[in-house]
Design a protein around this motif. Structure first.
Motif, PDB file in Angstrom:
ATOM      1  N   GLN A 131       0.805  -1.223   0.000  1.00  0.00           N
ATOM      2  CA  GLN A 131       0.000   0.000   0.000  1.00  0.00           C
ATOM      3  C   GLN A 131       0.839   1.275   0.000  1.00  0.00           C
ATOM      4  O   GLN A 131       0.287   2.344  -0.220  1.00  0.00           O
ATOM      5  N   GLY A 132       2.118   1.178   0.239  1.00  0.00           N
ATOM      6  CA  GLY A 132       2.957   2.370   0.248  1.00  0.00           C
ATOM      7  C   GLY A 132       3.183   2.909   1.645  1.00  0.00           C
ATOM      8  O   GLY A 132       2.313   2.815   2.515  1.00  0.00           O
ATOM      9  N   THR A 133       4.359   3.477   1.834  1.00  0.00           N
ATOM     10  CA  THR A 133       4.696   4.115   3.104  1.00  0.00           C
ATOM     11  C   THR A 133       5.431   5.417   2.783  1.00  0.00           C
ATOM     12  O   THR A 133       6.302   5.451   1.916  1.00  0.00           O
ATOM     13  N   LEU A 134       5.049   6.482   3.475  1.00  0.00           N
ATOM     14  CA  LEU A 134       5.564   7.811   3.142  1.00  0.00           C
ATOM     15  C   LEU A 134       6.898   8.073   3.831  1.00  0.00           C
ATOM     16  O   LEU A 134       7.022   7.902   5.048  1.00  0.00           O
ATOM     17  N   VAL A 135       7.850   8.506   3.033  1.00  0.00           N
ATOM     18  CA  VAL A 135       9.151   8.943   3.542  1.00  0.00           C
ATOM     19  C   VAL A 135       9.298  10.425   3.231  1.00  0.00           C
ATOM     20  O   VAL A 135       9.183  10.836   2.075  1.00  0.00           O
ATOM     21  N   THR A 136       9.545  11.209   4.269  1.00  0.00           N
ATOM     22  CA  THR A 136       9.737  12.644   4.113  1.00  0.00           C
ATOM     23  C   THR A 136      11.096  13.023   4.670  1.00  0.00           C
ATOM     24  O   THR A 136      11.393  12.734   5.834  1.00  0.00           O
TER      25      THR A 136
END
Length: 124
Positions: free
Chosen positions: A116-121
């Motif tokens: 599902q995706g994981t956010l990297v900032t």
């Protein structure tokens, strides 16, 4: 097989993160596994991949900073990211496919199974 990505977050430039992608509903032993990312307004791009043989492949932009690995016993693939840069900011997706040929390993459209995706900032 179903994939669940985790490990994203907010980190300062130069920092590190480790993403994980756990599989269920099947074993990953014979799968090629990939990580892709998509930044806002940009196309999904290849980051890294690992074949069932253990051979690894990287995008030039992450070579030397990112490491993909797999733990077949845990049915999990990892992406260790070091020396992160603001341009690494994106949603990171894991993907798997059991029948990829080598020439297709960098092509997101060839992977059948996606997390599902994981956010990297990465902040500057």
């Amino acid at each position: 097989v179903q994939l669940q990505a985790s490990g994203g977050g907010l980190v300062q430039a130069g920092g590190s993160l480790r993403l994980s992608c756990a599989a269920s509903g099947g074993t990953l032993n014979r799968y090629s596994l990939g990580w892709f990312r998509q930044a806002p307004g940009k196309d999904r791009e290849f980051v890294a991949a690992i074949r069932y043989s253990g051979h690894t492949y990287y995008a030039d932009s992450v070579k030397g900073r990112f490491t993909i690995s797999r733990d077949n016993a845990k049915n999990t693939v990892f992406l260790s990211m070091n020396n992160l840069k603001p341009e690494d900011t994106a949603i990171y997706y894991c993907a798997a496919d059991s029948s990829l040929i080598l020439s297709s390993i960098r092509l997101h459209e060839m992977y059948k199974n996606w997390g599902q995706g994981t956010l990297v900032t990465v902040s500057s």
